[in-house]
Design an enzyme around this catalytic site. Sequence first.
Site, PDB file in Angstrom:
ATOM      1  N   ASP A 211       0.846  -1.184   0.000  1.00 15.73           N
ATOM      2  CA  ASP A 211       0.000   0.000   0.000  1.00 15.73           C
ATOM      3  C   ASP A 211       0.890   1.246   0.000  1.00 15.73           C
ATOM      4  O   ASP A 211       2.096   1.166   0.267  1.00 15.73           O
ATOM      5  CB  ASP A 211      -0.887   0.028   1.253  1.00 15.73           C
ATOM      6  CG  ASP A 211      -2.051  -0.944   1.138  1.00 15.73           C
ATOM      7  OD1 ASP A 211      -2.354  -1.335   0.008  1.00 15.73           O
ATOM      8  OD2 ASP A 211      -2.636  -1.301   2.169  1.00 15.73           O
ATOM      9  N   ASP A 531      -4.657  -2.970   4.951  1.00 11.08           N
ATOM     10  CA  ASP A 531      -5.175  -2.423   6.205  1.00 11.08           C
ATOM     11  C   ASP A 531      -6.694  -2.478   6.294  1.00 11.08           C
ATOM     12  O   ASP A 531      -7.257  -2.445   7.379  1.00 11.08           O
ATOM     13  CB  ASP A 531      -4.692  -0.974   6.415  1.00 11.08           C
ATOM     14  CG  ASP A 531      -5.049  -0.074   5.220  1.00 11.08           C
ATOM     15  OD1 ASP A 531      -5.770  -0.551   4.310  1.00 11.08           O
ATOM     16  OD2 ASP A 531      -4.608   1.079   5.207  1.00 11.08           O
ATOM     17  N   ASP A 535      -9.301  -5.980   2.231  1.00 16.29           N
ATOM     18  CA  ASP A 535      -7.984  -6.518   1.878  1.00 16.29           C
ATOM     19  C   ASP A 535      -7.813  -7.950   2.374  1.00 16.29           C
ATOM     20  O   ASP A 535      -6.809  -8.601   2.052  1.00 16.29           O
ATOM     21  CB  ASP A 535      -6.861  -5.648   2.471  1.00 16.29           C
ATOM     22  CG  ASP A 535      -6.733  -4.314   1.757  1.00 16.29           C
ATOM     23  OD1 ASP A 535      -7.045  -4.275   0.557  1.00 16.29           O
ATOM     24  OD2 ASP A 535      -6.353  -3.322   2.402  1.00 16.29           O
TER      25      ASP A 535
END
Length: 917
Positions: A211, A531, A535
């Site tokens: 990310d 997070d 996901d």
Amino acid sequence: MLLSGTHVMEGSGRMVVTAVGINSQTGIIFTLLGANEGEEEEKKKKGKKQGVPENRNKAKTQDGVALEIQPLNSQEGIDNEEKEKKAAKLPKKEKSVLQGKLTRLAVQIGKAGLIMSAITVLILILYFVIDNFVIHRRPWLSECTPIYIQYFVKFFIIGITVLVVAVPEGLPLAVTISLAYSVKKMMKDNNLVRHLDACETMGNATAICSDKTGTLTMNRMTVVQAYIGDTHYHQLPSPDVLVPKVLDLIVNGISINSAYTSKIMPPEKEGGLPRQVGNKTECALLGFVTDLKQDYHAVRNEVPEEKLYKVYTFNSVRKSMSTVIEKPSGGYRMYSKGASEIILRKCNRILDKRGEVVPFKNKDRDEMVRTVIEPMASEGLRTICIAYRDFNDGEPPWDNESEILTELTCIAVVGIEDPVRPEVPEAIAKCKRAGITVRMVTGDNINTARAIATKCGIVTPGDDFLCLEGKEFNRLIRNEKGEVEQEKLDKIWPKLRVLARSSPTDKHTLVKGIIDSTVGEQRQVVAVTGDGTNDGPALKKADVGFAMGIAGTDVAKEASDIILTDDNFTSIVKAVMWGRNVYDSISKFLQFQLTVNVVAVIVAFTGACITQDSPLKAVQMLWVNLIMDTFASLALATEPPTESLLKRRPYGRNKPLISRTMMKNILGHAVYQLTVIFFLVFAGEKFFDIDSGRKAPLHSPPSQHYTIIFNTFVLMQLFNEINSRKIHGERNVFAGIFRNLIFCSVVLGTFISQIIIVEFGGKPFSCTKLTLSQWFWCLFIGIGELLWGQVISTIPTQSLKFLKEAGHGTTKEEITKDAEGLDEIDHAEMELRRGQILWFRGLNRIQTQIDVINTFQTGASFKGVLKRQTMGQHLDVKHVPSSSYVTVAPVTSPPTTSVPAAVSSPTLGNQSGESVP
């Protein structure tokens, strides 16, 4: 009301916690389960002993009510069979790459040790019998029988000792110590390991899908640019230059249309930055309100959460958030904020310099994207659009989002900066040197993502790499039916470095595609960070899933293997170091142990064959075994990692544990040790001018000759343990030795223990005291191991073509063939299953051949024989718990054969090699 075991996927609210831990209902249940666990196990064991035949209906009691299990031909039985068939078709998950390699290697070494042990005992017995009763023609006297038996017991003990030394029972201990030590140390490096095998898997990582926000960047967001009223402010404007009406809309649009849990708190230390609590993007917008000299608390006090009429919370699909309030004059007002290109597409009006509403056409939007949003994004800024809409004609259908979230009026577009963490560029450079590809997967604008990727070093100007948006990515990898095609994906992912405006589904598709790809020599090992709740699938699918400890949701943490407690990318790089260190630690231990194995087994075997006695006695061999197993695993498995681990490429899933360089070290040191030992055995008494210990009587006292051999052997292993600290041909074996206090303590402790054993061990250890000069000679020969190690290092490995690697991983074909019927592949079980299958096939063939002979002897027709051969191969196998026995019977034959239950699970083969259920 929340149901136990569920997760909040979307929305916001408050809850009253009435009980936690063991006081909650779940805690009470777990406590009761823990208390009754022992009783339940005893009941199960009794139930197995008193069980009834498998083909009868069973009954079980639940809450006092008897529940009858349906017969196999019932609908439930058929459904269960179908479920089992479907489960069998699912891809099998390999437990651990390292575990597979170690299991295969341990089984191979164990078999070799067993053979050597059996040959040793056989040769000792034959030597004794031939020497006494054939060559010397001594009669077997009944009064001498106890003495003969003592000799045979002695031979048997020597054989068992050879087997004990040969079998690497210290391998599991070394793996456990290395993993446990690494996990403990990784916690200090902000890696909370949830699954132990994830630690060593990271050592093989070839790709990291990361990310952006919080991982590569500091997650400390600040509004640095704004577009308000046809004016692009490259620095934050003063509130005086803004029209009061527009300023009021900005303040209300941000203060009301944000989670009320997001707030700006005073700094913890004087002179520090204000603390951002809650969603960082919303905190940046609230900070923008504060910079405009406005108070968002006053707005929230005026419009508390209870007065919010409708809230469309942010999610990965909407990429926006909207809040509806009732206007005092009647009607409703909706404030919206979100990704600029998404919100702007829903705007048909905009506020001008005077704060008046003017039309906002497609060409105006394209112009704003070109002149405002793209320049902001190219500087690495996240662009957020703030808009509103009034509903004055009654209450609209709130559930119809597509109708509600249209015809918006754009108030402002702001550019939010999230600075790249200063340590990230260097960490990504390390990953590149280590052969690991880093990909950024983010929900941000493509230009923003590309700018941040450039700052981080993921992409550099002039690189032939791809930066794609989610829509373009899906268009390139899917067919007309919308299905993902692996061939198309294989053309994209090798060059893909940035995936922007991506959804969690896109991330999962990318991860799955990389893992399933056959491009390249070896399968990719993928690590993923996440997070959000959505996901979870990608984290679960990845070889190693990293969840954010600060920003991560409970769902993401539950699906992950490792939790980053500081949400920092550099912690992932440290996890790679520790993972590679686990592999190196095990390889160091193997290099040391196999050297001892080879030397000890050859010395025991050769000595037994030539002198009819092992130069190393049973207790001495067990002490050596303790040194090389327990102490060595403790010393070599606790080596701390170094930066040099990141200067080579990943080992790969099929890379053998024992490289050709390690094999050179093992054989090279074995040659030195065997030469020394055999010289001491056959010429040591002349060199030291002492009595020979060869061919001593059965109960003779310990000799100095064999004590010197034992002492020299142990000291050579002790100094070779220092050599084993390096496995890649490094010359300086002392580098960083004092960083590992455990290693120093083990070596020193073993040396002191050896002195005590030799000087005070006496008859139990078959030792006698040595003189000071003899001790110095033993020490000198031991130190010679270090000098010999330097000689071995000078020999180039490439010139030794005869050297072979060992400890290969299990191939995909072997896994597919042998893992049938297993949910998880256990390599130890697979090795056992192979033996059981072959054993059963042998019995089956013998039985068939006997039946054929009997049939011809009784004059039966050949047709009956064929019938027996074809039908007799179909086995009726009943599955029962592994502690029971299974009746396996040919359908056409009355006799039964009892075999362990483990045989029931493999697919058995008939004589033609076909699979038989």
